[in-house]
Design a protein around this motif. Sequence first.
Motif, short mmCIF file in Angstrom:
data_model
loop_
_atom_site.label_atom_id
_atom_site.label_comp_id
_atom_site.label_asym_id
_atom_site.label_seq_id
_atom_site.Cartn_x
_atom_site.Cartn_y
_atom_site.Cartn_z
N GLN A 63 21.58 38.37 94.43
CA GLN A 63 21.53 39.40 93.45
C GLN A 63 23.08 39.73 92.98
O GLN A 63 24.21 39.76 93.95
N PRO A 64 23.36 40.19 91.71
CA PRO A 64 24.77 40.69 91.52
C PRO A 64 25.18 41.70 92.12
O PRO A 64 24.64 42.76 92.77
N MET A 65 26.54 41.86 92.36
CA MET A 65 27.35 42.81 93.00
C MET A 65 28.26 43.34 92.08
O MET A 65 28.77 42.84 91.23
N VAL A 66 28.78 44.60 92.53
CA VAL A 66 29.72 45.54 91.72
C VAL A 66 31.03 45.20 92.63
O VAL A 66 31.10 45.69 93.78
N PHE A 67 32.26 45.02 91.98
CA PHE A 67 33.47 45.13 92.38
C PHE A 67 33.80 46.47 92.03
O PHE A 67 34.19 46.80 90.73
N ALA A 68 33.90 47.45 92.96
CA ALA A 68 34.18 49.07 92.67
C ALA A 68 35.35 49.23 92.09
O ALA A 68 35.58 50.15 91.25
N TRP A 69 36.24 48.34 92.34
CA TRP A 69 37.85 48.75 91.88
C TRP A 69 37.99 48.54 90.46
O TRP A 69 38.71 48.99 89.68
N MET A 70 36.98 47.78 89.78
CA MET A 70 37.23 47.36 88.26
C MET A 70 36.63 48.73 87.59
O MET A 70 37.46 49.01 86.42
N PRO A 71 35.53 49.03 87.64
CA PRO A 71 34.29 48.39 88.29
C PRO A 71 33.63 47.37 87.20
O PRO A 71 33.72 47.44 85.99
N ALA A 72 32.98 46.27 87.73
CA ALA A 72 32.19 45.29 87.16
C ALA A 72 31.20 44.62 87.99
O ALA A 72 31.39 44.74 89.36
N LEU A 73 30.24 44.32 87.24
CA LEU A 73 28.92 43.67 87.90
C LEU A 73 29.35 42.23 87.75
O LEU A 73 29.31 41.58 86.55
N ALA A 74 28.77 41.10 88.88
CA ALA A 74 29.10 39.72 88.53
C ALA A 74 27.91 39.22 89.48
O ALA A 74 27.61 39.71 90.86
N ILE A 75 27.85 37.81 89.20
CA ILE A 75 27.08 37.01 89.97
C ILE A 75 27.66 35.39 89.83
O ILE A 75 28.20 35.36 88.72
N TYR A 76 27.75 34.97 90.72
CA TYR A 76 28.38 33.48 90.75
C TYR A 76 27.23 32.40 90.63
O TYR A 76 26.15 32.59 91.18
N PHE A 77 27.83 30.95 90.33
CA PHE A 77 27.12 29.80 90.31
C PHE A 77 28.21 28.75 90.31
O PHE A 77 29.46 29.03 89.98
N ASN A 78 27.82 27.75 90.90
CA ASN A 78 28.69 26.41 90.80
C ASN A 78 28.27 25.66 89.65
O ASN A 78 26.92 25.33 89.69
#
Length: 148
Positions: free
Chosen positions: A100-115
């Motif tokens: 599931q996507p996560m939030v980087f609270a310092w930005m704030p921004a929502l993100a999901i990763y893949f390769n």
Amino acid sequence: MIKGLYETHIQVSDLESSVKFYTEILGLKLAHRDETRPIVFLWVGEGKEFMLGLWEQKENLQPRHFAFSSSTEDILNYSVDFLKNKDLKPYNFLKDGMDQPMVFAWMPALAIYFNDPDGNQLEFISLLEGEGRPELGVMTYEEWIKQQ
């Protein structure tokens, strides 16, 4: 003077399969193929907004990381299914087994990763409304909403 980041380049082990991945799987558009060296340029976004260069490197491949900007709605509602339907494994920043996507609270921004097939770490990211809260670290979107 600087208005943004226009272009980035990554190394790939097989140029043809990488072009197929980025165009057919992710939907980027072919911009230019250099016939004198093993490189292809791809358009990212509409109207030639950004460019990605793929350089074939047969030895000493050095995977990189970069993020595609996306909307919060697309990340929340479509990104995980989109990736899974393309046989890609989504993962969050914590690499805790959750997809599931996560939030980087310092930005704030929502993100999901893949390769990508060469291990380049790709990301869909969307800036969120409001002020950054670095003390909150990385959290789920639901946890972020509760903090607002």
